[in-house]
Motif scaffolding. Structure first.
Motif, PDB file in Angstrom:
ATOM      1  N   ILE A 199       0.091  10.858   0.259  1.00 42.88           N
ATOM      2  CA  ILE A 199      -0.138  10.056   1.450  1.00 42.88           C
ATOM      3  C   ILE A 199       0.960   8.994   1.500  1.00 42.88           C
ATOM      4  CG2 ILE A 199      -1.856   8.823   2.801  1.00 42.88           C
ATOM      5  CD1 ILE A 199      -2.744  11.604   1.924  1.00 42.88           C
ATOM      6  N   VAL A 200       1.711   8.914   2.596  1.00 46.12           N
ATOM      7  CA  VAL A 200       2.822   7.983   2.718  1.00 46.12           C
ATOM      8  C   VAL A 200       2.519   6.982   3.837  1.00 46.12           C
ATOM      9  CG1 VAL A 200       4.474   9.661   1.848  1.00 46.12           C
ATOM     10  CG2 VAL A 200       4.055   9.533   4.294  1.00 46.12           C
ATOM     11  N   ASP A 201       3.355   5.933   3.900  1.00 42.27           N
ATOM     12  CA  ASP A 201       3.220   4.882   4.917  1.00 42.27           C
ATOM     13  C   ASP A 201       1.811   4.313   4.925  1.00 42.27           C
ATOM     14  OD1 ASP A 201       5.265   6.826   7.215  1.00 42.27           O
ATOM     15  OD2 ASP A 201       5.854   5.511   5.557  1.00 42.27           O
ATOM     16  N   VAL A 202       1.264   4.032   3.741  1.00 44.19           N
ATOM     17  CA  VAL A 202      -0.122   3.576   3.618  1.00 44.19           C
ATOM     18  C   VAL A 202      -0.190   2.086   3.912  1.00 44.19           C
ATOM     19  CG1 VAL A 202      -2.078   3.351   2.078  1.00 44.19           C
ATOM     20  CG2 VAL A 202      -0.623   5.364   1.940  1.00 44.19           C
ATOM     21  N   GLN A 203      -1.178   1.698   4.744  1.00 39.97           N
ATOM     22  CA  GLN A 203      -1.426   0.302   5.079  1.00 39.97           C
ATOM     23  C   GLN A 203      -2.925   0.045   5.002  1.00 39.97           C
ATOM     24  OE1 GLN A 203       0.196  -0.477   8.928  1.00 39.97           O
ATOM     25  NE2 GLN A 203       2.314  -0.028   8.335  1.00 39.97           N
ATOM     26  N   PRO A 204      -3.371  -1.029   4.320  1.00 42.23           N
ATOM     27  CA  PRO A 204      -4.802  -1.348   4.259  1.00 42.23           C
ATOM     28  C   PRO A 204      -5.329  -1.793   5.623  1.00 42.23           C
ATOM     29  CG  PRO A 204      -3.493  -3.088   3.229  1.00 42.23           C
ATOM     30  CD  PRO A 204      -2.541  -1.986   3.537  1.00 42.23           C
ATOM     31  N   ILE A 205      -6.549  -1.357   5.959  1.00 40.79           N
ATOM     32  CA  ILE A 205      -7.168  -1.709   7.243  1.00 40.79           C
ATOM     33  C   ILE A 205      -8.283  -2.730   7.042  1.00 40.79           C
ATOM     34  CG2 ILE A 205      -8.347  -0.807   9.271  1.00 40.79           C
ATOM     35  CD1 ILE A 205      -5.439   0.027   9.048  1.00 40.79           C
ATOM     36  N   ASP A 206      -9.322  -2.339   6.308  1.00 39.92           N
ATOM     37  CA  ASP A 206     -10.408  -3.257   5.979  1.00 39.92           C
ATOM     38  C   ASP A 206     -11.004  -2.811   4.650  1.00 39.92           C
ATOM     39  OD1 ASP A 206     -12.762  -1.735   8.347  1.00 39.92           O
ATOM     40  OD2 ASP A 206     -11.680  -0.953   6.630  1.00 39.92           O
ATOM     41  N   GLU A 207     -12.139  -3.369   4.295  1.00 39.71           N
ATOM     42  CA  GLU A 207     -12.718  -3.089   2.990  1.00 39.71           C
ATOM     43  C   GLU A 207     -13.080  -1.605   2.854  1.00 39.71           C
ATOM     44  OE1 GLU A 207     -16.162  -5.354   2.182  1.00 39.71           O
ATOM     45  OE2 GLU A 207     -16.417  -4.570   0.150  1.00 39.71           O
ATOM     46  N   GLY A 208     -12.391  -0.935   1.935  1.00 38.15           N
ATOM     47  CA  GLY A 208     -12.693   0.465   1.654  1.00 38.15           C
ATOM     48  C   GLY A 208     -11.937   1.465   2.507  1.00 38.15           C
ATOM     49  N   TRP A 209     -11.101   1.024   3.453  1.00 44.29           N
ATOM     50  CA  TRP A 209     -10.389   1.952   4.326  1.00 44.29           C
ATOM     51  C   TRP A 209      -8.928   1.558   4.442  1.00 44.29           C
ATOM     52  CZ3 TRP A 209     -12.442   6.358   6.316  1.00 44.29           C
ATOM     53  CH2 TRP A 209     -13.838   6.488   6.205  1.00 44.29           C
ATOM     54  N   MET A 210      -8.062   2.536   4.678  1.00 42.75           N
ATOM     55  CA  MET A 210      -6.646   2.305   4.884  1.00 42.75           C
ATOM     56  C   MET A 210      -6.109   3.361   5.834  1.00 42.75           C
ATOM     57  SD  MET A 210      -5.139   3.616   1.201  1.00 42.75           S
ATOM     58  CE  MET A 210      -5.755   2.145   0.409  1.00 42.75           C
ATOM     59  N   GLN A 211      -4.879   3.167   6.313  1.00 42.24           N
ATOM     60  CA  GLN A 211      -4.236   4.107   7.230  1.00 42.24           C
ATOM     61  C   GLN A 211      -2.989   4.678   6.572  1.00 42.24           C
ATOM     62  OE1 GLN A 211      -3.061   2.440  10.958  1.00 42.24           O
ATOM     63  NE2 GLN A 211      -2.501   4.374  11.893  1.00 42.24           N
ATOM     64  N   GLY A 212      -2.745   5.963   6.750  1.00 43.73           N
ATOM     65  CA  GLY A 212      -1.579   6.597   6.161  1.00 43.73           C
ATOM     66  C   GLY A 212      -1.323   7.950   6.785  1.00 43.73           C
ATOM     67  N   ARG A 213      -0.211   8.577   6.363  1.00 40.01           N
ATOM     68  CA  ARG A 213       0.206   9.873   6.884  1.00 40.01           C
ATOM     69  C   ARG A 213       0.234  10.899   5.744  1.00 40.01           C
ATOM     70  NH1 ARG A 213       2.944  11.051  11.410  1.00 40.01           N
ATOM     71  NH2 ARG A 213       3.519   8.858  11.666  1.00 40.01           N
ATOM     72  N   VAL A 214      -0.421  12.052   5.958  1.00 33.34           N
ATOM     73  CA  VAL A 214      -0.421  13.133   4.967  1.00 33.34           C
ATOM     74  C   VAL A 214       0.944  13.808   5.017  1.00 33.34           C
ATOM     75  CG1 VAL A 214      -1.546  15.234   4.188  1.00 33.34           C
ATOM     76  CG2 VAL A 214      -2.892  13.437   5.285  1.00 33.34           C
TER      77      VAL A 214
END
Length: 231
Positions: A199-214
């Motif tokens: 998973i690349v370009d990972v950014q945290p969103i909130d508690e327990g979740w994040m955003q990224g690209r497979v």
């Protein structure tokens, strides 16, 4: 009267109430029993009236059947019935006067070789008949005299120009994580991945979740933070 939360035992008001598994929960308290990841009505799995995420859902265990004397007797009886049926079919085939040959890989290879030999022999016979026998064909020379023959050689093929190789895409920026479990997206803004995916370009969103690209599929979306680890 407002009910109590099954997790924190505090009063649950209608605006923050989740009614699931015959219990009442706060939205923030409706989480996995093992990793405490916040769940919703689409991605939870219930077991013994408790919520679990996909990675920590208790696995079903199979019960081994004991090899009792009764089971051994039934197994032996089935084997005898199969033997009797095989002998009956063999006697029926034997009475018809021909032998059944198994279509094994070796028999298929021999059959294919015989077909090729027959095909080659057929073409040899055909060429002999077309040429009028075993003698080589007669080549007719042009008559001598003032008549000249002009021969135009076939044009040589022009090689196609070499195209430049496509430039490799630039490496992805941002943090890189590796998936620990398989995950199937429950909402349109989530992304699915498999165990071992990067998973690349990972950014945290909130508690327990994040955003990224497979990296394998190129899909971008939200994913649970406890399903991945930093590389």
């Amino acid at each position: 009267m407002n009910p109590e939360c099954s997790r924190c035992k505090k009063v649950v008001y209608p605006t923050e109430k989740v009614n699931c598994l015959d219990k009442f929960w706060h939205k923030r308290c409706f989480s996995c029993e093992v990793c405490n990841m916040t769940l919703n009505m689409k991605n939870y799995k219930g077991y013994d009236k408790n919520p679990y995420c996909n990675a920590h859902y208790p696995k079903t265990r199979f019960t081994a059947v004991a090899d009792t004397p009764e089971n051994l007797r039934l197994k032996q009886q089935s084997k005898m019935q199969s033997t009797v049926y095989y002998k009956e079919e063999f006697e029926k085939i034997k009475g018809k006067g021909f032998t059944v040959v198994s279509d094994t890989p070796e028999m298929q290879r021999i059959k294919k070789t015989q077909d090729q030999i027959s095909n080659i022999k057929y073409h040899e016979e055909f060429e002999k008949r077309r040429m009028g026998g075993d003698h080589p064909p007669t080549v007719h020379q042009p008559p001598s005299g003032s008549q000249h023959y002009h021969y135009d050689p076939a044009p040589e093929p022009v090689p196609e120009p070499m195209l430049p190789a496509a430039a490799a895409p630039p490496p992805s920026a941002g943090k890189r994580y590796r998936a620990l479990y398989d995950y199937t997206a429950a909402d349109d803004d989530e992304v699915s991945f498999m165990d071992g995916d990067v998973i690349v370009d990972v950014q945290p969103i909130d508690e327990g979740w994040m955003q990224g690209r497979v990296e394998r599929t190129g899909e971008l979306g939200m994913l649970p933070a406890n399903y991945v680890e930093p590389m």
